[in-house]
Design a protein around this motif. Sequence first.
Motif, PDB file in Angstrom:
ATOM      1  N   LYS A 117     -28.059 -18.229 -74.494  1.00 30.03           N
ATOM      2  CA  LYS A 117     -28.718 -17.150 -75.229  1.00 30.03           C
ATOM      3  C   LYS A 117     -29.882 -16.547 -74.459  1.00 30.03           C
ATOM      4  CE  LYS A 117     -27.484 -18.573 -79.924  1.00 30.03           C
ATOM      5  NZ  LYS A 117     -26.479 -19.560 -79.522  1.00 30.03           N
ATOM      6  N   TRP A 118     -30.616 -17.378 -73.748  1.00 33.09           N
ATOM      7  CA  TRP A 118     -31.753 -16.854 -72.992  1.00 33.09           C
ATOM      8  C   TRP A 118     -31.278 -15.868 -71.935  1.00 33.09           C
ATOM      9  CZ3 TRP A 118     -36.885 -16.786 -73.459  1.00 33.09           C
ATOM     10  CH2 TRP A 118     -37.468 -17.651 -74.398  1.00 33.09           C
TER      11      TRP A 118
ATOM     12  N   PHE B 121     -29.401 -12.686 -74.010  1.00 36.63           N
ATOM     13  CA  PHE B 121     -30.047 -11.920 -75.068  1.00 36.63           C
ATOM     14  C   PHE B 121     -31.574 -11.875 -74.992  1.00 36.63           C
ATOM     15  CE2 PHE B 121     -26.199 -14.041 -76.887  1.00 36.63           C
ATOM     16  CZ  PHE B 121     -25.378 -12.917 -76.859  1.00 36.63           C
ATOM     17  N   TYR B 122     -32.203 -12.976 -74.639  1.00 37.86           N
ATOM     18  CA  TYR B 122     -33.658 -13.039 -74.720  1.00 37.86           C
ATOM     19  C   TYR B 122     -34.352 -12.432 -73.496  1.00 37.86           C
ATOM     20  CZ  TYR B 122     -32.655 -16.345 -78.499  1.00 37.86           C
ATOM     21  OH  TYR B 122     -32.188 -16.934 -79.638  1.00 37.86           O
TER      22      TYR B 122
ATOM     23  N   TRP C  59     -34.390  -8.606 -72.994  1.00 40.17           N
ATOM     24  CA  TRP C  59     -35.160  -7.903 -74.010  1.00 40.17           C
ATOM     25  C   TRP C  59     -36.579  -8.440 -74.130  1.00 40.17           C
ATOM     26  CZ3 TRP C  59     -33.893  -3.317 -75.392  1.00 40.17           C
ATOM     27  CH2 TRP C  59     -32.554  -2.934 -75.259  1.00 40.17           C
ATOM     28  N   ILE C  60     -36.966  -9.261 -73.170  1.00 38.22           N
ATOM     29  CA  ILE C  60     -38.381  -9.601 -72.951  1.00 38.22           C
ATOM     30  C   ILE C  60     -38.915  -8.756 -71.805  1.00 38.22           C
ATOM     31  CG2 ILE C  60     -39.963 -11.387 -72.125  1.00 38.22           C
ATOM     32  CD1 ILE C  60     -38.307 -13.439 -73.642  1.00 38.22           C
TER      33      ILE C  60
END
Length: 227
Positions: A15-16, A19-20, A23-24
């Motif tokens: 997920k990191w 997705f993460y 979008w960080i």
Amino acid sequence: MNSIMPVMKIHTKEKWGWFYIPWIILPFSFFINLIIGIVTGGTEPIYTGGMFSIFIYMLIAGIGTMQMFRFAIGLSVRRKDFYLGTMGMFISVSAGNSIVLLILSIAEKISGSWGVSLHFFHLPYLNDGSLIEQFFIYFILMMNMLFLGLVIASIFQRFGRSGLLVFLGVLFIIITAISFIFTYFEKWGTVFHWVAGHSAFGLSLWMIPVVLLYMFVSYLLLKRATV
């Protein structure tokens, strides 16, 4: 389809990576530019390429998909199924990210460039077409970067570090030779004129055969890659 979904689920466990992190990175870049716009009072338009950080990250994400290759093969997943599942993941991520970017572009336009003349998500030329055209531009760019990353990773998986270095070396020589030829025969002006004569959407259509080529090459390499 039943054999593809498990592969997509394997990818979504990261997920990191999917997705993460992207979008960080993107909001971080946006807020830095927004602060600059606030400090300067929005007196001068700010055009930034910060949005393209997510496309660059997609190249890294495409390379990173090979981390799951050995794991999937160890679970007796067929190479064809791994490839199709990875392709499904690429399509889903590209479509989802493209929708979000399109929404942010619309929000930026409605807000009047966030009130500080910041052009981050809605850029001239890139966002001149219809909403469908803008979505397609985002989508095909992401697919291009993801599959390019997969090709690079597949070359490494198939031929090892030496093979990848040889490939990059040959690619560098080809690009240098083309650049020299265009410079020597003064053809850059013709190239720029041709690009200027097409819309961003029109140019994005030329990426379709490139993506298809990446898909074909990566599939052939994965079929013969060692584990």
